[in-house]
Design an enzyme around this catalytic site. Structure first.
Site: not given
Lengths: 283, 186
Positions: B39, B105
């Site tokens: 990222h 999650k």
């Protein structure tokens, strides 16, 4: 003086790592089955079903239970009358760890704290292992192992209270830590609590508490009653499996205690995800 | 009441606006993997005005660092990692590049939730610690960028009926808050 061969230790450690990565221990499996049976939320029931199916697939196909195959954590009791021949004990643990992680196609997760570069080519594949040694009487070698994932370590906390905080303060603190963690550490959890000692002693005790078998009773009646109280309080948080909202947030609360300084009350909470991969052998 | 959908990635706006927190989605199609390190590299490219290694429009990113594949397998165990570590990067990819889905999650921050509302994107939860089960739904994996990151390299995955739950929808709802409120006992 009993002698034990370096390569026998390497082999035992390697086997532990390979077995633990793909086989959920019986105590954890049983606790998850109970959670599945008692869960009131339909969403969490489905999550728990997936978790149990995952354990079956992992064992049957020898696949890692979780992609986070952890850092290798050991608690080792070495007898004073035991001699390792052919190499050092510490090196044997590390070599067994490296062989296990490599042969099992397990993820190497150790990295440099700052550059975040993976250290597999520098210090060894998923090395160094985190080892807590204790010297004991006799000629035994007692090895407790856990593969400790990052997600549940990230929500673990420690503090040093003034003594006046007492039992009530400890219970409130544990509740706050688990409440703040919410879905992040992959509930349902095992919660390890270390009380007393010095700052680092409490932290190490909270880690060691996670190695106790789920469903076993604390031999100390005061700690046993605290564990029972916390089980109810933590399950009442409503976090549920994977945080989706449900009635099973924790599988167990395990507390270890130490005598502490007259001025302090250290408390540590170490969190274990539902993939509680641990093993104990005696050589 | 939660509904069940079968969707194909890349996702369209019509695909995502029908979803509500708590819905079950079985996702088929192309999904890209990226964790923290990848990222950072993606956002650095954007900041430098460089093109991205894959088309972000309608894309779904899976926050995962799989175990190495055994010989003959497309991928090793591959469950989600905790998503909050991507919170500082996701809004830019959603608002400026058209990212439509994220799989992970754990909680997201308000910036991510707001971006999901503003630019119509979904945060899906997969079951953490179910890496062996989830890997069965991944039919192929190819490293398309940053092989030097090892498990954190960007992989193009083809998934079939990948089981997901909608956590944050395009209306600002958060299943973690809704679900917990239902079961919390004071």
């Amino acid at each position: 003086m009993r002698e034990i061969k370096y390569e026998d230790i390497v082999k035992s450690v390697k086997d532990m790592i390979l077995y633990s990565a793909t086989n959920l221990p019986k105590d954890a499996y049983k606790a998850l089955e109970t959670a599945y049976k008692t869960e009131k939320s339909e969403v969490c029931k489905q999550v728990l079903k997936q978790i149990l199916e995952n354990a079956d697939i992992a064992a049957n196909e020898a696949r890692p239970l979780c992609q986070d195959t952890g850092l290798a954590v050991f608690f080792i009791k070495v007898g004073e009358d035991l001699k390792v021949v052919g190499g050092s004990l510490k090196k044997a643990i590390n070599e067994g760890t490296e062989q296990g992680y490599k042969e099992g196609y397990l993820r190497a997760s150790t990295c440099h704290w700052d550059t975040r570069a993976n250290l597999k080519d520098e210090v060894g594949y998923n090395l160094p292992a985190i080892i807590h040694f204790d010297i004991v009487e006799g000629d035994g070698l007692d090895i407790e192992y856990a593969a400790k994932g990052g997600g549940s370590e990230n929500v673990s906390r420690a503090t040093v209270f003034p003594p006046a905080k007492g039992r009530k303060g400890i219970i409130e603190y544990v509740k706050q830590v688990i409440s703040d963690a919410g879905p992040n550490p992959c509930p349902p959890l095992t919660v390890g609590v270390g009380i007393g000692g010095t700052f680092e002693k409490a932290v190490i005790s909270s880690k060691h508490a996670l190695f106790r078998e789920l469903g076993s009773k604390n031999p100390d009646p005061v700690l046993e009653s605290m564990e029972e109280e916390l089980m109810v309080l933590l399950n009442n948080l409503g976090i549920g499996a994977m945080g989706m909202g449900g009635t099973n947030t924790v599988l167990g609360v395990h507390i270890e205690k130490n005598p502490c300084h007259i001025a302090s009350l250290p408390v540590s909470v170490n969190v274990q995800c539902h993939s509680s991969r641990h093993m104990h052998i005696k050589l | 009441m939660s509904k069940t959908y079968h969707l194909t990635a890349p996702l369209s706006e019509a695909d995502v606006v029908q979803l509500k927190a708590g819905d079950i989605v079985y996702l088929t199609g192309v999904v890209y993997t990226a964790r923290d390190a990848a990222h950072k590299k993606l956002v650095d490219l954007l900041d430098a005005g460089q093109p991205l290694p894959f088309d972000m429009k309608g894309a779904v990113i899976y926050f995962v660092g799989p175990t190495p594949p055994k010989p003959g397998d497309p991928i090793g165990s591959a469950g989600p990692t905790t998503s909050y570590r991507m919170d500082s990067y996701s809004p830019k990819l959603i608002n400026e590049q058209g990212l439509k889905g994220m799989i992970g999650k754990g909680k997201r921050n308000q910036d991510v939730i707001d971006a999901c509302v503003k630019s119509k994107a979904i945060y899906f939860g997969a079951t953490g610690g179910a890496g062996a089960l989830l890997a069965r739904q991944i039919k192929s994996a190819e490293v398309i960028a940053y092989p030097e990151l090892g498990p954190e390299a960007i992989r193009k995955l083809e998934v079939v009926d990948f089981p997901l739950t909608v956590i944050n929808d395009t209306f600002g709802a958060d299943l973690y808050k809704i679900g917990r409120a239902q079961y919390e006992v004071f």
